[in-house]
Design a protein around this motif. Structure first.
Motif, short mmCIF file in Angstrom:
data_model
loop_
_atom_site.label_atom_id
_atom_site.label_comp_id
_atom_site.label_asym_id
_atom_site.label_seq_id
_atom_site.Cartn_x
_atom_site.Cartn_y
_atom_site.Cartn_z
N PRO A 58 0.81 -1.22 0.00
CA PRO A 58 0.00 0.00 0.00
C PRO A 58 0.84 1.27 0.00
CG PRO A 58 0.00 -1.00 2.18
CD PRO A 58 0.69 -1.97 1.27
N TYR A 95 -1.69 6.96 2.75
CA TYR A 95 -2.13 8.36 2.59
C TYR A 95 -1.96 9.07 3.94
CZ TYR A 95 -4.92 12.17 0.61
OH TYR A 95 -5.32 13.38 0.10
N ASN A 147 -6.83 3.81 -11.38
CA ASN A 147 -8.10 3.07 -11.50
C ASN A 147 -8.38 2.70 -12.95
OD1 ASN A 147 -8.50 3.39 -8.71
ND2 ASN A 147 -9.49 5.38 -9.03
N LYS A 149 -7.04 9.54 -4.06
CA LYS A 149 -7.93 9.32 -2.92
C LYS A 149 -7.65 7.94 -2.33
CE LYS A 149 -11.55 9.55 -5.49
NZ LYS A 149 -10.80 9.65 -6.76
N ARG A 150 -8.02 7.75 -1.11
CA ARG A 150 -7.89 6.43 -0.49
C ARG A 150 -8.71 5.42 -1.29
NH1 ARG A 150 -7.70 10.34 3.30
NH2 ARG A 150 -6.05 10.20 4.91
N GLY A 151 -8.10 4.30 -1.58
CA GLY A 151 -8.75 3.27 -2.39
C GLY A 151 -8.34 3.28 -3.84
N ASP A 152 -7.69 4.35 -4.32
CA ASP A 152 -7.25 4.41 -5.71
C ASP A 152 -6.13 3.40 -5.96
OD1 ASP A 152 -9.02 6.41 -6.34
OD2 ASP A 152 -7.54 8.03 -6.31
N GLU A 153 -6.18 2.77 -7.12
CA GLU A 153 -5.10 1.89 -7.55
C GLU A 153 -4.27 2.61 -8.61
OE1 GLU A 153 -4.34 -2.60 -9.38
OE2 GLU A 153 -6.14 -1.49 -9.92
N ASN A 190 0.10 -0.26 -6.96
CA ASN A 190 -0.03 0.00 -5.52
C ASN A 190 -1.36 0.70 -5.27
OD1 ASN A 190 3.05 0.42 -6.35
ND2 ASN A 190 3.02 -0.39 -4.28
N THR A 191 -1.99 0.35 -4.16
CA THR A 191 -3.27 0.93 -3.80
C THR A 191 -3.09 1.92 -2.65
OG1 THR A 191 -4.46 -1.05 -4.51
CG2 THR A 191 -5.62 0.44 -3.02
N GLN A 250 -3.96 3.69 0.66
CA GLN A 250 -4.72 3.30 1.87
C GLN A 250 -4.60 4.38 2.91
OE1 GLN A 250 -3.76 -0.58 3.34
NE2 GLN A 250 -4.13 -1.58 1.38
#
Length: 311
Positions: free
Chosen positions: A143, A146, A237, A291-295, A308-309, A311
């Protein structure tokens, strides 16, 4: 008996074909297997791993020590590869950043001609240098954290090269002798801290924990058709946000090695991150921040892709 030989011959020829590609090509990786760190060679992009540390006990289990062994260590690795043993399934290992403890991470700013055009600023007449700390390095698939400190988290795909031979005041004509290979870097940036705070110094905005994903491999320089003619792109994303070519680098590898070594001694394992092409979030209209959750996927042709995502 002859029927059995005929049955096995395609497998043997296939193995020979794979190994023959290694003779002039190396995709060096670090990985964990059974909680042991090892150095290996990726058989193909995203493929199985040959455990060269297991193949020769004199080969170190960390990349920095391996690179410090110089050409002799590379020859040992190629000898292990030629024997074609100690192959591990990709699912059996955990891939790490190809190097996690460089003596220096040196970053180059404003180094794509098209990135400068995007900002309507002149291309620099000499390289702009800044740095990250080792705490920023993280693995493919790990991860990106963030931080609560920022509200402007941005993405930057970059070509990185890794030093394999020490040197000071290196001539441009001899610069490539000091380069071990290339990898993909993601120069994650907190733009508010880079551009608006801390007196305009870039360091804090660049070196939060996890702000430097690296990987998937260090691809030796003789394995690439031309490191300065490679497609380079970043997707968020699944949407392409950056799409350029390393031929747009203002200062290429040879110039950077020569320039940097005027000021500091370059050592095996040092990582130089060469700059990002256009399309980053901060210069979009309106700006687009992570943003949190973006890949985030950072990809360079012939080297590979890291994902990487946030978090």
């Amino acid at each position: 008996m002859f029927g059995l030989l005929n049955h096995l011959r395609p497998l043997f020829n296939s193995s020979k074909s794979i190994l023959s590609r290694f003779k002039h090509s190396m995709r060096l990786v670090q990985f964990f297997e059974d909680e042991r760190q090892r150095v290996g060679v990726e058989i193909q992009t995203g493929g199985d791993i040959m455990d060269i540390s297991a193949g020769d006990p004199s080969i170190p289990s960390d990349m920095k020590s391996f690179l410090e062994g110089g050409e002799g260590m590379m020859l040992k690795a190629k000898s292990v590869v030629d024997h074609g043993q100690h192959i591990l399934k990709r699912t059996e290992v955990k891939l790490k950043a190809p190097i996690h403890n460089p003596g220096k991470i040196i970053c180059i700013g404003m180094n794509y001609v098209d990135h400068c055009l995007e900002q309507n600023v002149p291309t620099p007449t000499e390289p702009i240098l800044f740095s990250k700390f080792n705490n920023a390095i993280t693995d493919p698939g790990a991860p990106i954290i963030y931080p609560d400190e920022t509200e402007e988290l941005d993405f930057e795909v970059e070509l990185a090269f890794v030093i394999g031979k020490p040197g000071k005041n290196i001539k441009k004509s001899e610069a490539m002798d000091h380069v071990a290979g290339y990898t993909v870097a993601h120069d994650v940036s907190a733009r508010d801290w880079q551009l608006k705070k801390n007196g305009g110094q870039w360091l804090l905005g660049k070196t939060f924990d996890s702000f430097c994903p690296l990987g998937p491999a260090i691809v030796t320089k003789d394995s690439l058709s031309d490191p300065h003619k490679l497609g380079i792109r970043c997707r968020v994303n699944g949407k392409v946000m950056q799409d350029s070519n390393t031929e747009n680098l203002a200062f290429k590898t040879e110039e950077l090695v020569s320039y940097i070594s005027r000021f500091v001694t370059l050592s095996p394992g040092d990582v130089v991150i060469t700059g990002t092409p256009p399309g980053v979030g901060v210069f979009r209209k309106p700006p687009v921040f992570l943003k949190r959750g973006d890949e985030v996927e950072c990809e360079i042709d012939e080297i590979g892709c890291i994902s990487n995502t946030v978090q």
